[in-house]
Design an enzyme around this catalytic site. Structure first.
Site, mmCIF file in Angstrom:
data_model
loop_
_atom_site.group_PDB
_atom_site.id
_atom_site.type_symbol
_atom_site.label_atom_id
_atom_site.label_comp_id
_atom_site.label_asym_id
_atom_site.label_seq_id
_atom_site.Cartn_x
_atom_site.Cartn_y
_atom_site.Cartn_z
ATOM 1 N N GLU A 40 0.813 -1.292 -0.148
ATOM 2 C CA GLU A 40 0.076 -0.148 0.006
ATOM 3 C C GLU A 40 0.860 1.383 -0.016
ATOM 4 O OE1 GLU A 40 -3.741 1.768 2.775
ATOM 5 O OE2 GLU A 40 -2.057 0.105 3.766
ATOM 6 N N LYS A 108 -9.313 2.632 -2.436
ATOM 7 C CA LYS A 108 -9.634 2.011 -1.011
ATOM 8 C C LYS A 108 -11.020 2.468 -0.696
ATOM 9 C CE LYS A 108 -7.357 1.310 3.329
ATOM 10 N NZ LYS A 108 -6.205 1.484 4.102
ATOM 11 N N CYS A 142 -5.602 -3.197 2.365
ATOM 12 C CA CYS A 142 -5.298 -3.166 3.693
ATOM 13 C C CYS A 142 -6.745 -3.416 4.408
ATOM 14 C CB CYS A 142 -4.673 -1.747 4.012
ATOM 15 S SG CYS A 142 -3.996 -2.121 5.687
#
Length: 258
Positions: A40, A108, A142
């Protein structure tokens, strides 16, 4: 298909990180890998505060153009995290680019903590699937993988592999050690979870990058410290075999949970 996991602390600048990506892409391709996954916010660093906005680039910007060249030169696909500038908004994003120049962007959806929520806008779209060498790869970043709904949605849509660039920090090693294998097992998919290492500001990353099979067992597992390039072959036949043993999808009562 062989998948390469690149656990790293990064090299300190966007240009240096792209140099590093080229080096590791060459190494991974030489070992037959068709997909290289980096962490990330790989291009810039994760815990860099307002510099995130300064370093953010468009999804078709100079860094993406260079990454496409790396993929083409070495004949493999890349997936890496970066801050994406789009209009007046900045997203925590991951870019997939293959050797033919095909691209897929994911923003995300689940932002972790006040820092991310201050710096980024939540991704507005469902996580995408991309196809590579006959395998369907779902993209998350994540914290997204900590939501069972996100992984289940990709698995139901046909994902064989869930690819997760991450920046997992202390004291949350349980995510890499327990939760990620659970996500693989309960959905009968491979999960490639690729973390940062070292320290950055007040964060200490826990490494532990892993490639988990659909039986919940680690095919690859990096140490908590140190850069690593780990490569393993995945066999989609393992998915069908596991789902015969654990028929969660066949037995799921959708009528109760819709």
């Amino acid at each position: 298909m062989k998948i390469a996991l690149f656990q790293t602390a990064g090299a300190g600048s966007v240009s240096a990180n792209l140099d590093l990506l080229e080096t590791r892409a060459a190494e991974a391709a030489a070992q037959g890998a068709r997909l290289l996954i980096a962490p990330e916010m790989f291009l810039t660093g994760y815990n860099i505060g307002e510099r995130t906005w300064e370093l953010a680039e468009r999804a078709d910007g100079p860094a993406a153009q260079r990454a496409a060249g790396i993929a083409a030169r070495h004949g493999l696909a890349l997936l890496y995290g970066f801050p994406e500038y789009h209009g007046e908004e900045v997203y925590n994003a991951a870019l997939f680019v293959d050797r033919d120049g095909r691209r897929e962007l994911y923003r995300k959806a689940h932002l972790f903590g006040s820092q991310e929520q201050r710096l980024f806008v939540r991704g507005p779209h469902r996580p995408p699937l991309v196809e590579l060498d006959g395998l369907k790869i779902g993209l998350l970043i994540c914290y997204d993988v900590e939501f069972p709904e996100a992984v289940r949605a990709l698995a139901v849509a046909g994902a064989d592999v869930i690819a997760v660039p991450t920046a997992l920090m202390a004291p949350y090693s349980i995510v890499a050690d327990t939760l990620v294998p659970t996500r693989a097992y309960e959905n009968g998919v491979f999960v490639a979870y690729v973390n940062r290492v070292g320290t950055e500001g007040d964060l200490a990353y826990v490494g532990r990058s892993c490639l988990i099979g659909p039986d919940g067992v680690a095919l690859l597992r990096a140490e908590a410290d140190g850069e690593a390039l780990l490569i393993a072959e995945i066999d989609p036949a393992d998915i069908a075999r596991l789902r015969r043993v654990n028929p969660y999808f066949a037995d799921l009562r959708d009528d109760l949970y819709s």
